[in-house]
Design a protein around this motif. Structure first.
Motif, PDB file in Angstrom:
ATOM      1  N   GLU A  93     -12.894  23.057  15.932  1.00 12.43           N
ATOM      2  CA  GLU A  93     -13.682  23.295  17.137  1.00 12.43           C
ATOM      3  C   GLU A  93     -14.970  22.497  17.000  1.00 12.43           C
ATOM      4  O   GLU A  93     -15.273  21.964  15.927  1.00 12.43           O
ATOM      5  N   ASP A  94     -15.726  22.370  18.078  1.00 14.02           N
ATOM      6  CA  ASP A  94     -17.006  21.673  18.003  1.00 14.02           C
ATOM      7  C   ASP A  94     -17.853  22.326  16.918  1.00 14.02           C
ATOM      8  O   ASP A  94     -17.980  23.557  16.880  1.00 14.02           O
ATOM      9  N   SER A  95     -18.442  21.512  16.051  1.00 16.74           N
ATOM     10  CA  SER A  95     -19.112  22.062  14.871  1.00 16.74           C
ATOM     11  C   SER A  95     -20.441  21.364  14.604  1.00 16.74           C
ATOM     12  O   SER A  95     -20.709  20.269  15.117  1.00 16.74           O
ATOM     13  N   THR A  96     -21.259  22.021  13.800  1.00 14.62           N
ATOM     14  CA  THR A  96     -22.490  21.426  13.285  1.00 14.62           C
ATOM     15  C   THR A  96     -22.445  21.534  11.765  1.00 14.62           C
ATOM     16  O   THR A  96     -22.295  22.639  11.227  1.00 14.62           O
ATOM     17  N   LEU A  97     -22.554  20.404  11.093  1.00 15.54           N
ATOM     18  CA  LEU A  97     -22.432  20.357   9.643  1.00 15.54           C
ATOM     19  C   LEU A  97     -23.620  19.647   9.031  1.00 15.54           C
ATOM     20  O   LEU A  97     -24.285  18.832   9.679  1.00 15.54           O
ATOM     21  N   VAL A  98     -23.866  19.947   7.782  1.00 11.46           N
ATOM     22  CA  VAL A  98     -24.839  19.201   6.992  1.00 11.46           C
ATOM     23  C   VAL A  98     -24.087  18.507   5.866  1.00 11.46           C
ATOM     24  O   VAL A  98     -23.326  19.154   5.140  1.00 11.46           O
ATOM     25  N   ARG A  99     -24.276  17.205   5.760  1.00 16.07           N
ATOM     26  CA  ARG A  99     -23.682  16.456   4.654  1.00 16.07           C
ATOM     27  C   ARG A  99     -24.777  16.151   3.639  1.00 16.07           C
ATOM     28  O   ARG A  99     -25.823  15.584   3.985  1.00 16.07           O
ATOM     29  N   ILE A 100     -24.557  16.560   2.408  1.00 20.27           N
ATOM     30  CA  ILE A 100     -25.533  16.372   1.336  1.00 20.27           C
ATOM     31  C   ILE A 100     -24.960  15.369   0.338  1.00 20.27           C
ATOM     32  O   ILE A 100     -23.885  15.603  -0.230  1.00 20.27           O
ATOM     33  N   GLU A 101     -25.632  14.253   0.161  1.00 21.19           N
ATOM     34  CA  GLU A 101     -25.164  13.254  -0.784  1.00 21.19           C
ATOM     35  C   GLU A 101     -25.098  13.841  -2.196  1.00 21.19           C
ATOM     36  O   GLU A 101     -25.868  14.744  -2.549  1.00 21.19           O
ATOM     37  N   LYS A 102     -24.175  13.329  -2.970  1.00 18.36           N
ATOM     38  CA  LYS A 102     -23.936  13.844  -4.322  1.00 18.36           C
ATOM     39  C   LYS A 102     -25.226  13.910  -5.139  1.00 18.36           C
ATOM     40  O   LYS A 102     -25.527  14.935  -5.761  1.00 18.36           O
TER      41      LYS A 102
END
Length: 217
Positions: A93-102
Motif C-alpha cells: 500500500e502507499d507507504s512512508t519509509l526511512v532508509r538509513i545507510e549502513k
C-alpha cells in the motif's frame, strides 16, 4: 557531556527526521524497494504502510516470508556482512519509509544506547516470530497455518481484542505465506466463514474463536 547527549536522544525523533545518511521515501503501492540479489547497503524503517518480503526459488516459485507493518525494520542483513539482499521488498500500500545507510546505522547503534535497545528489542521479537513460523511450517497443517496467519495479522493478544479486521490481503498472498494453493485457502476461508470464525463486512473480520483451529489437535 556524552551522557547528557545520550539522555536527550529520542529514537523516534531520529527515525522521523531526515539527516546525514537518512532518506525519507514515499513509495506507492506495489513499488519494489529492492530485489533479491541486489546489493545490501541500507536498513529501512516503516513509518506508515506495509511491505511484503518475498523470495523466489531457482524453479521460479515465490513464497511470502513476511508482511511488515508500521514500526518494522528490514534490510538489517547488511549490518552482519550480508552483501546481497536475500528477499524482494515490495510495498503493499502507499507507504512512508526511512532508509538509513549502513554506515549511519552502525554509527547510531554505537553512539546511542536508547536506539540500540529499541533495535535489539525489535530483532529479538522478530527472531521469536521466525522460530514460531518455522515450527508452524514443519508441524502444522495448512489449515492451522492459515488460521494462525489470520490471527497474527489481526493482532490478537493485543489490547484484549475479541474481534479485529484483517488488513486487505489477497488469497494468493495468503497461499504464498503458508505454502499451499489458492484453492486450499479458498476452501478453508469458506469453512471458517461457515463456522462463524470469520465474516465479511467492509473487510475481513476475525473472531477469537478462530483460535479453536490452531489449538485443536
Amino acid at each position: 557531556m556524552g551522557s547528557k547527549k545520550n539522555a536527550r536522544f529520542n529514537p523516534q525523533t531520529f527515525l522521523e527526521q531526515v539527516g546525514s545518511g537518512k532518506t525519507t521515501l514515499t513509495p506507492p503501492k506495489k513499488q519494489i524497494l529492492f530485489s533479491q540479489g541486489d546489493a545490501s547497503d541500507g536498513v529501512f524503517y516503516i513509518q506508515t504502510g506495509k511491505v511484503k518480503l518475498s523470495v523466489v526459488s531457482q524453479q521460479g516459485n515465490e513464497a511470502v516470508i513476511a508482511i511488515l507493518e508500521k514500526g518494522s525494520f528490514f534490510g538489517e542483513g547488511c549490518l552482519a556482512g550480508q552483501l546481497v539482499c536475500m528477499a524482494t521488498a515490495t510495498t503493499t500500500e502507499d507507504s512512508t519509509l526511512v532508509r538509513i545507510e549502513k554506515t549511519a546505522m552502525i554509527r547510531v547503534l554505537h553512539d546511542e544506547p536508547a536506539f540500540s535497545e529499541l533495535f535489539l528489542a525489535y530483532l529479538l521479537g522478530r527472531n521469536i516470530r521466525i522460530q514460531e513460523d518455522l515450527v508452524d511450517q514443519l508441524f502444522n497443517s495448512s489449515e492451522k497455518r492459515l488460521a494462525r496467519v489470520l490471527l497474527l495479522m489481526a493482532h490478537f493478544g493485543k489490547e484484549g481484542r475479541q474481534e479485529a479486521v484483517v488488513p486487505k490481503v489477497s488469497q494468493e498472498t495468503l497461499a504464498e505465506m503458508i505454502g499451499t494453493t489458492r484453492s486450499r485457502v479458498s476452501f478453508f476461508m469458506n469453512k471458517f466463514r461457515k463456522l462463524c470464525f470469520i465474516y465479511y463486512n467492509g473487510g475481513l473480520h476475525v473472531h477469537s474463536s478462530l483460535l479453536n483451529i490452531v489449538l485443536h489437535d
